[in-house]
Design a protein around this motif. Structure first.
Motif: not given
Length: 287
Positions: A91-104
């Motif tokens: 919400n703060d940065a408003k990225p065009d894309l969030l990238v995550i790994g298959p963790h948690r």
């Protein structure tokens, strides 16, 4: 695409997401922001130690990216629960894309399904890329999925605008059902009648997919229909494997037909078991 955010827990699997984020940042000349969330529901002393360690690890990561990869990045440690911390950072940065790994995996289950699903879709209004496979280069074959709804079309148009996999082979997959074969009395149909029914349903599905493509602006894609013989998530994964796809695109705003596939238990199964990257993407406008 101008800004990419990576959420990392510093695990080996999270490193896959980092490498993919670097490839995308280079490809698009995008800014890269790297965040780590420290659970603040702990004694203050432990939170302070974890915060300081995370800041140092992020600093080292940023230095390496700048010197080795030629990619500049900003870093941030967020104090919150993992879910709330990602929400805050996005919400703060408003990225065009969030990238995550298959963790948690349990966290991802909480984020994408169940009672949290609608809250997540409302609060994180950007595509989320889960990187499951070790990145070796640009995507080569992307399978987009649709339920033929207008909202699905909006999501796929948003995917096109992102430019991810723009040089890859693009396939548009529609998993259709044959509801009469799921009825209690379906066993009374002969094998030939069942085959004829599926053939007829497949022709209808192909016509409907062609109409969907004619109304949408999705660029050059190859339409594909598959009969849902078992479960939707199995059909998606089986098709991805058979077609050697390295990215599967799922809309997060299915309203009809494949709503359960795109929001509920099927999304959970795809996220938990897929060996290829998954991009969960909302439509351009919220409903």
């Amino acid at each position: 695409m101008q800004k990419i955010m990576l959420a990392t827990d510093f695990s080996e699997r999270s490193d896959r997401a980092l490498r993919r984020a670097i490839l995308l940042a280079r490809q698009f000349g995008a800014d890269l922001a790297i965040i780590h969330v420290v659970d603040d529901d702990q004694p203050h002393r432990i939170v302070k130690i974890e915060h300081d360690e995370a800041e140092e690890l992020l600093r080292q990561t940023a230095d390496t990216l700048r010197k080795v990869d030629g990619v500049a990045s900003e870093t941030r440690v967020v104090l919150a629960s993992p879910f709330a911390g990602i929400i805050t950072a996005v919400n703060d940065a408003k990225p065009d894309l969030l990238v995550i790994g298959p963790h948690r995996r349990q966290m991802l289950k909480d984020v994408f399904i169940g009672t949290t699903a609608e809250r997540t879709i409302r609060l994180i209004d950007c595509p989320v890329l889960m990187v499951n496979a070790p990145p070796t280069g640009p995507y080569q074959h992307v399978i987009q999925t649709t339920d033929l709804s207008n909202l699905s079309g909006e999501a796929l148009e948003r995917f096109l605008a992102l430019g991810i996999g723009q040089d890859a082979r693009q396939t548009l997959l529609y998993v259709f059902d044959a509801p009469a074969l799921r009825l209690a009395m379906s066993h009374m149909l002969s094998t030939d009648d069942q085959k004829d029914y599926i053939t007829s349903a497949e022709k209808d599905a192909s016509r409907n997919l062609t109409k969907f493509l004619a109304a949408a602006s999705l660029g050059s894609v190859t339409p594909m229909v598959r009969y849902n013989r078992s479960t939707a998530h199995h059909e998606i994964q089986k098709t991805a494997e058979a077609e050697r796809a390295d990215l599967v695109v799922l809309s997060t705003h299915g309203r009809t037909g494949l709503e359960k596939m795109l929001i509920g238990s099927v999304t959970e199964h795809v996220l938990r078991t897929s060996s290829v990257d998954i991009l969960a993407i909302p439509p351009v406008t919220s409903a």
